[in-house]
Design a protein around this motif. Sequence first.
Motif, PDB file in Angstrom:
ATOM      1  N   MET A  26       0.832  -1.211   0.000  1.00  0.00           N
ATOM      2  CA  MET A  26       0.000   0.000   0.000  1.00  0.00           C
ATOM      3  C   MET A  26       0.863   1.256   0.000  1.00  0.00           C
ATOM      4  SD  MET A  26      -3.182  -1.113   2.411  1.00  0.00           S
ATOM      5  CE  MET A  26      -4.226   0.269   2.024  1.00  0.00           C
ATOM      6  N   GLU A  27       1.951   1.190   0.759  1.00  0.00           N
ATOM      7  CA  GLU A  27       2.870   2.327   0.792  1.00  0.00           C
ATOM      8  C   GLU A  27       3.461   2.569  -0.597  1.00  0.00           C
ATOM      9  OE1 GLU A  27       6.605   2.519   3.440  1.00  0.00           O
ATOM     10  OE2 GLU A  27       4.880   2.161   4.779  1.00  0.00           O
ATOM     11  N   GLY A  28       3.878   1.475  -1.245  1.00  0.00           N
ATOM     12  CA  GLY A  28       4.463   1.568  -2.579  1.00  0.00           C
ATOM     13  C   GLY A  28       3.506   2.194  -3.576  1.00  0.00           C
ATOM     14  N   LEU A  29       2.214   1.915  -3.394  1.00  0.00           N
ATOM     15  CA  LEU A  29       1.201   2.458  -4.309  1.00  0.00           C
ATOM     16  C   LEU A  29       0.654   3.792  -3.804  1.00  0.00           C
ATOM     17  CD1 LEU A  29      -0.656  -0.884  -5.065  1.00  0.00           C
ATOM     18  CD2 LEU A  29       0.556   0.517  -6.739  1.00  0.00           C
ATOM     19  N   ARG A  30       1.294   4.313  -2.761  1.00  0.00           N
ATOM     20  CA  ARG A  30       0.865   5.587  -2.140  1.00  0.00           C
ATOM     21  C   ARG A  30      -0.619   5.558  -1.775  1.00  0.00           C
ATOM     22  NH1 ARG A  30       5.347   5.237  -3.861  1.00  0.00           N
ATOM     23  NH2 ARG A  30       6.713   6.898  -4.643  1.00  0.00           N
ATOM     24  N   MET A  31      -1.051   4.422  -1.238  1.00  0.00           N
ATOM     25  CA  MET A  31      -2.413   4.335  -0.697  1.00  0.00           C
ATOM     26  C   MET A  31      -2.286   4.474   0.818  1.00  0.00           C
ATOM     27  SD  MET A  31      -3.985   1.061  -2.776  1.00  0.00           S
ATOM     28  CE  MET A  31      -5.719   1.351  -2.407  1.00  0.00           C
ATOM     29  N   GLY A  32      -2.952   5.447   1.385  1.00  0.00           N
ATOM     30  CA  GLY A  32      -2.902   5.623   2.839  1.00  0.00           C
ATOM     31  C   GLY A  32      -3.429   4.367   3.520  1.00  0.00           C
ATOM     32  N   THR A  33      -2.933   4.105   4.738  1.00  0.00           N
ATOM     33  CA  THR A  33      -3.322   2.860   5.425  1.00  0.00           C
ATOM     34  C   THR A  33      -4.819   2.839   5.757  1.00  0.00           C
ATOM     35  OG1 THR A  33      -2.443   3.910   7.397  1.00  0.00           O
ATOM     36  CG2 THR A  33      -1.140   2.100   6.452  1.00  0.00           C
ATOM     37  N   ASP A  34      -5.467   4.007   5.776  1.00  0.00           N
ATOM     38  CA  ASP A  34      -6.912   4.021   6.059  1.00  0.00           C
ATOM     39  C   ASP A  34      -7.706   3.269   4.985  1.00  0.00           C
ATOM     40  OD1 ASP A  34      -6.056   6.193   4.409  1.00  0.00           O
ATOM     41  OD2 ASP A  34      -8.095   6.989   4.497  1.00  0.00           O
ATOM     42  N   PHE A  35      -7.125   3.089   3.800  1.00  0.00           N
ATOM     43  CA  PHE A  35      -7.824   2.348   2.744  1.00  0.00           C
ATOM     44  C   PHE A  35      -8.117   0.915   3.168  1.00  0.00           C
ATOM     45  CE2 PHE A  35      -6.642   5.708  -0.174  1.00  0.00           C
ATOM     46  CZ  PHE A  35      -7.775   5.756  -0.969  1.00  0.00           C
ATOM     47  N   ALA A  36      -7.235   0.361   4.002  1.00  0.00           N
ATOM     48  CA  ALA A  36      -7.405  -1.037   4.415  1.00  0.00           C
ATOM     49  C   ALA A  36      -8.738  -1.239   5.136  1.00  0.00           C
ATOM     50  CB  ALA A  36      -6.244  -1.464   5.300  1.00  0.00           C
ATOM     51  N   GLN A  37      -9.211  -0.199   5.807  1.00  0.00           N
ATOM     52  CA  GLN A  37     -10.456  -0.331   6.587  1.00  0.00           C
ATOM     53  C   GLN A  37     -11.683   0.108   5.791  1.00  0.00           C
ATOM     54  OE1 GLN A  37      -9.965  -2.144   8.982  1.00  0.00           O
ATOM     55  NE2 GLN A  37      -7.729  -1.852   8.862  1.00  0.00           N
ATOM     56  N   ARG A  38     -11.464   0.682   4.634  1.00  0.00           N
ATOM     57  CA  ARG A  38     -12.624   1.133   3.850  1.00  0.00           C
ATOM     58  C   ARG A  38     -13.251  -0.019   3.071  1.00  0.00           C
ATOM     59  NH1 ARG A  38     -11.126   6.653   0.841  1.00  0.00           N
ATOM     60  NH2 ARG A  38     -13.156   6.246  -0.092  1.00  0.00           N
ATOM     61  N   ASP A  39     -14.527   0.133   2.735  1.00  0.00           N
ATOM     62  CA  ASP A  39     -15.196  -0.904   1.947  1.00  0.00           C
ATOM     63  C   ASP A  39     -14.602  -0.914   0.535  1.00  0.00           C
ATOM     64  OD1 ASP A  39     -16.695  -1.278   4.165  1.00  0.00           O
ATOM     65  OD2 ASP A  39     -18.622  -0.781   3.244  1.00  0.00           O
ATOM     66  N   VAL A  40     -14.515  -2.108  -0.053  1.00  0.00           N
ATOM     67  CA  VAL A  40     -13.861  -2.297  -1.350  1.00  0.00           C
ATOM     68  C   VAL A  40     -14.454  -1.357  -2.409  1.00  0.00           C
ATOM     69  CG1 VAL A  40     -13.536  -3.932  -3.249  1.00  0.00           C
ATOM     70  CG2 VAL A  40     -13.181  -4.672  -0.896  1.00  0.00           C
ATOM     71  N   ASN A  41     -13.612  -0.474  -2.883  1.00  0.00           N
ATOM     72  CA  ASN A  41     -13.951   0.450  -3.983  1.00  0.00           C
ATOM     73  C   ASN A  41     -15.080   1.436  -3.684  1.00  0.00           C
ATOM     74  OD1 ASN A  41     -12.018  -0.358  -5.890  1.00  0.00           O
ATOM     75  ND2 ASN A  41     -13.221  -2.146  -6.435  1.00  0.00           N
ATOM     76  N   THR A  42     -15.700   1.337  -2.524  1.00  0.00           N
ATOM     77  CA  THR A  42     -16.839   2.203  -2.237  1.00  0.00           C
ATOM     78  C   THR A  42     -16.361   3.632  -1.996  1.00  0.00           C
ATOM     79  OG1 THR A  42     -17.919   0.302  -1.247  1.00  0.00           O
ATOM     80  CG2 THR A  42     -18.907   2.455  -0.816  1.00  0.00           C
ATOM     81  N   GLY A  43     -16.788   4.514  -2.872  1.00  0.00           N
ATOM     82  CA  GLY A  43     -16.373   5.909  -2.766  1.00  0.00           C
ATOM     83  C   GLY A  43     -14.931   6.153  -3.195  1.00  0.00           C
ATOM     84  N   PHE A  44     -14.261   5.116  -3.724  1.00  0.00           N
ATOM     85  CA  PHE A  44     -12.892   5.325  -4.221  1.00  0.00           C
ATOM     86  C   PHE A  44     -12.964   6.185  -5.481  1.00  0.00           C
ATOM     87  CE2 PHE A  44     -10.418   1.312  -2.650  1.00  0.00           C
ATOM     88  CZ  PHE A  44     -10.947   1.461  -1.387  1.00  0.00           C
TER      89      PHE A  44
END
Length: 251
Positions: free
Chosen positions: A130-148
């Motif tokens: 996730m770090e490599g893709l510059r995705m903040g760690t909060d993404f892990a707790q979000r629903d899959v693709n919802t509001g992405f």
Amino acid sequence: MSKLEIKNLHVSVGTQDGPKPILKGVDLTINSGEIHAIMGPNGSGKSTLAYAIAGHPNYEVTDGEILLDGENVLEMEVDERARAGVFLAMQYPVEVSGVSVSNFLRTAKTAIDGQAPPLRTWVKDMNTAMEGLRMGTDFAQRDVNTGFSGGEKKRHEILQMQLLRPRFAILDETDSGLDVDALRIVGEGVNAAQAETGAGIVLITHYTRVLQHIKPDFVHVFVNGRIAEEGGPELADRLEAEGYDRFLQAV
Ligand SMILES: Nc1ncnc2c1ncn2[C@@H]1O[C@H](COP(=O)(O)OP(=O)(O)OP(=O)(O)O)[C@@H](O)[C@H]1O
Ligand SMILES: [Mg+2]
């Protein structure tokens, strides 16, 4: 070394008016470690090819074969294909509310490997990817693709690829809608996953810009449900300069 072979593939899509033939004899062989770019006009059947390989139920194979190291992929269910190492990053990733990214990835990894990944290394691997893709760690707790955002959905597809380590990855317009930095980050992510796993990659795209990051060995021009021409990276530059007119006139 693995080999994914598509031979004389004919596919119809289910529509309200009955089956509609889309793929009309596709031949394509992808070996481990190879990168194949597929380019072609809208509606030519590129996503149909991706869905047919992954086993989408709305796409009926009416003729031809798909073989993975000689095994008949068409006899496998969708989940069996995934376990055999075939991965599809969809052009339009679906939202799954009620399922967190973290749960989804762990469940998928467990299903594909046949056992749950050890928790300590798994969390570390997930955070590193996730770090490599510059995705903040909060993404892990979000629903899959919802509001992405569009670009966030695409990064999530590559996150899956990095963690699931497929033998063959079909990336359907993974570069669409990415900003300049995201394009580089996603490109690096794909290259890193490929370097680690030696996967064979099919990259469906409309733009040569992504090919500056993910260098194709082969470029295929897809027109009207068939591969109309094949070449090396120089073919992509020619398509960008000339468009598809010379192929469409022949249709
Ligand atoms: N459910 C459906 N009903 C009718 N036509 C369909 C259906 N699904 C797909 N098609 C048609 O199949 C053709 C191929 O679609 P496909 O999505 O494979 O094209 P594509 O090459 O991926 O295009 P793009 O570059 O726009 O993503 C299109 O003409 C599309 O309209
Ligand atoms: Mg498409």
